[in-house]
Design a protein around this motif. Structure first.
Motif, short mmCIF file in Angstrom:
data_model
loop_
_atom_site.label_atom_id
_atom_site.label_comp_id
_atom_site.label_asym_id
_atom_site.label_seq_id
_atom_site.Cartn_x
_atom_site.Cartn_y
_atom_site.Cartn_z
N LEU A 30 -12.78 -8.90 3.44
CA LEU A 30 -11.63 -8.01 3.33
C LEU A 30 -11.29 -7.84 1.85
N ARG A 31 -11.03 -6.62 1.43
CA ARG A 31 -10.76 -6.33 0.01
C ARG A 31 -9.26 -6.31 -0.25
N LEU A 32 -8.84 -7.05 -1.28
CA LEU A 32 -7.43 -7.16 -1.67
C LEU A 32 -7.27 -6.67 -3.10
N ASN A 33 -6.38 -5.71 -3.32
CA ASN A 33 -6.17 -5.13 -4.64
C ASN A 33 -4.77 -5.45 -5.16
N HIS A 34 -4.68 -5.73 -6.47
CA HIS A 34 -3.37 -5.80 -7.14
C HIS A 34 -3.56 -5.36 -8.59
N THR A 35 -2.46 -5.09 -9.28
CA THR A 35 -2.56 -4.53 -10.64
C THR A 35 -2.23 -5.53 -11.73
N ASP A 36 -1.92 -6.78 -11.37
CA ASP A 36 -1.70 -7.79 -12.40
C ASP A 36 -3.05 -8.19 -13.00
N GLY A 69 -5.86 -3.63 -11.11
CA GLY A 69 -5.98 -2.28 -10.55
C GLY A 69 -7.40 -1.78 -10.49
N GLN A 70 -8.36 -2.69 -10.25
CA GLN A 70 -9.78 -2.29 -10.24
C GLN A 70 -10.08 -1.28 -9.14
N LEU A 71 -9.37 -1.36 -8.04
CA LEU A 71 -9.59 -0.40 -6.96
C LEU A 71 -8.63 0.78 -7.02
N ALA A 72 -7.41 0.53 -7.50
CA ALA A 72 -6.40 1.61 -7.55
C ALA A 72 -5.14 1.08 -8.23
N ASN A 73 -4.32 2.00 -8.75
CA ASN A 73 -3.01 1.59 -9.26
C ASN A 73 -2.10 1.27 -8.08
N ASP A 74 -0.87 0.83 -8.36
CA ASP A 74 0.02 0.39 -7.29
C ASP A 74 0.25 1.45 -6.22
N ALA A 75 0.66 2.63 -6.66
CA ALA A 75 0.98 3.69 -5.70
C ALA A 75 -0.25 4.11 -4.90
N ARG A 76 -1.37 4.26 -5.60
CA ARG A 76 -2.59 4.69 -4.94
C ARG A 76 -3.12 3.62 -3.99
N SER A 77 -2.93 2.35 -4.34
CA SER A 77 -3.43 1.28 -3.47
C SER A 77 -2.73 1.31 -2.12
N LEU A 78 -1.43 1.61 -2.11
CA LEU A 78 -0.72 1.69 -0.83
C LEU A 78 -1.18 2.92 -0.04
N GLU A 79 -1.47 4.00 -0.73
CA GLU A 79 -2.00 5.17 -0.03
C GLU A 79 -3.32 4.83 0.65
N GLN A 80 -4.15 4.05 -0.04
CA GLN A 80 -5.45 3.69 0.53
C GLN A 80 -5.31 2.66 1.64
N VAL A 81 -4.34 1.76 1.52
CA VAL A 81 -4.07 0.84 2.62
C VAL A 81 -3.61 1.62 3.85
N ALA A 82 -2.76 2.61 3.64
CA ALA A 82 -2.23 3.39 4.76
C ALA A 82 -3.32 4.08 5.57
N VAL A 83 -4.41 4.46 4.92
CA VAL A 83 -5.50 5.12 5.64
C VAL A 83 -6.65 4.16 5.94
N GLY A 84 -6.52 2.91 5.50
CA GLY A 84 -7.51 1.91 5.84
C GLY A 84 -8.71 1.80 4.92
N SER A 85 -8.70 2.48 3.78
CA SER A 85 -9.85 2.39 2.87
C SER A 85 -9.78 1.17 1.96
N ILE A 86 -8.61 0.54 1.84
CA ILE A 86 -8.45 -0.78 1.24
C ILE A 86 -7.79 -1.65 2.30
N THR A 95 7.69 -0.23 -4.67
CA THR A 95 6.59 0.73 -4.58
C THR A 95 6.43 1.27 -3.16
N TYR A 96 6.79 0.47 -2.17
CA TYR A 96 6.67 0.88 -0.78
C TYR A 96 7.67 1.98 -0.41
N ALA A 97 8.64 2.23 -1.28
CA ALA A 97 9.66 3.23 -0.98
C ALA A 97 9.08 4.63 -0.84
N THR A 98 7.92 4.88 -1.42
CA THR A 98 7.30 6.20 -1.26
C THR A 98 6.80 6.41 0.16
#
Length: 333
Positions: A30-36, A69-86, A95-98
């Motif tokens: 399972l792939r886990l992304n963060h920007t720190d 942020g190797q896979l995505a920045n914060d906002a983009r990472s949540l977008e990708q989680v939402a569709v299941g690509s991360i 950040t989840y407020a979007t």
């Protein structure tokens, strides 16, 4: 395969290849992304989470951690989680407020004054629990309460009071409430990904940024914005989330392992960040940073315009109910 004496001898001599591991036996990653960065408390806790998942599933599931942020920045990472690509992401709650707009209210100014008050708010608040539940319908499930700390400023100029902020450009996250606080204080807020901030300050695109101490240290913002002002204007923890699409494909024992690992790593992360602030500030001071611990009364007062704006946007009843809930939990110590 039938084990004969000859087979055993060949295997013992290394002349017989081991039978191929079936697909069902191969560990799932399972792939886990963060920007720190890889030196921050977030990475340390993420590594703990990954190790515990592997242990709790006897190696059947593994977590691959991507920092910076190797896979995505914060906002983009949540977008990708939402569709299941991360599969998973760790990012600030704001950040989840979007994805669930009422979560903007978690960034109301000065909801908590200590880490313990902040933890109580996120563990016991009915409003927070409702927003976690709403996120499931947006394709992401919160499985860990982690820590970032209290948001403060690092700027390339001295910041003795809110008056010094007037007209200055400040990088912010793409969160309405944070923008309203900054506008109320007199800033000219500029939205950009955290991974672009260091260069933006260095090049003069913005005059500073606002983030917790741990982030200011791990992202080395103090190198280009050495004036650190501990305004503590927003309590800003993190959530670890898993994609609902990934969650739906996991057996129950794997789900239990993720939740247990999220709980353990979250507890570790909270305690680490809370204990680190003074140590990190000392290290940054030794490297040239100037730390200002202002009287917060002026900053609280300068932030009240954001509360008024929130009442207009979300309704006075909703905002006041959450503020009252936070105040009640805060009064417990």
């Amino acid at each position: 395969m039938i084990i004969t004496r000859r087979t055993a001898l060949l295997a013992g001599a290394g002349l017989l290849a081991a039978p191929a591991i079936s697909h069902a036996q191969q560990p799932r990653t399972l792939r886990l992304n963060h920007t720190d960065t890889e030196v921050g408390a977030r990475q340390e806790a993420a590594n703990l989470f990954a190790r515990r998942v592997q242990e709790l599933t006897d190696g059947r599931f593994r977590v691959q951690v991507f920092h910076s942020g190797q896979l995505a920045n914060d906002a983009r990472s949540l977008e990708q989680v939402a569709v299941g690509s991360i599969d998973m992401a760790i990012t600030g709650v704001v950040t989840y407020a979007t994805h669930t707009r009422p979560l903007n209210l978690v960034a109301l100014p000065y909801l908590a004054e200590t880490y313990q008050q902040g933890w109580r708010l996120y563990d016991q608040s009915r409003f927070i629990a409702e927003q976690k539940q709403a996120l499931i319908g947006r394709g992401m499930r919160v499985i860990g309460d982690w820590e970032a700390g209290f948001r403060s400023f690092s700027t390339n100029f001295p910041l003795p009071s809110p008056a010094a902020a007037r007209g200055r450009k400040l990088r912010i996250a793409p969160v309405d409430m944070v923008r309203w606080i900054m506008e109320s204080q007199g800033w000219n807020p500029v939205v950009m990904p955290v991974t672009e901030v260091y260069l933006a300050i260095q090049q003069g695109t913005v005059d500073g940024q606002e983030n917790p101490v741990d982030t200011i240290f791990s992202q080395r913002f103090y190198e280009v914005a050495r004036h650190i002002t501990l305004s503590n204007h927003v309590y800003s923890p993190l959530w670890l989330c898993v994609a609902e699409r990934s969650w739906g494909t996991l057996p129950q024992n794997a789900r239990d392992a993720l939740v247990q690992a999220g709980l353990e790593s979250g507890r570790f992360n909270r305690e680490t960040v809370a204990a680190n602030d003074d140590r990190l500030l000392e290290q940054m001071t030794a490297r040239g940073a100037v730390v200002n611990r202002p009287d917060l009364a002026a900053w609280r007062q300068a932030s009240q315009g954001a509360v008024a704006r929130a009442r207009q946007e979300y309704g006075a009843e909703t905002v006041d109910r959450f503020i009252e809930e936070a105040s009640s939990l805060r009064s417990q110590g």
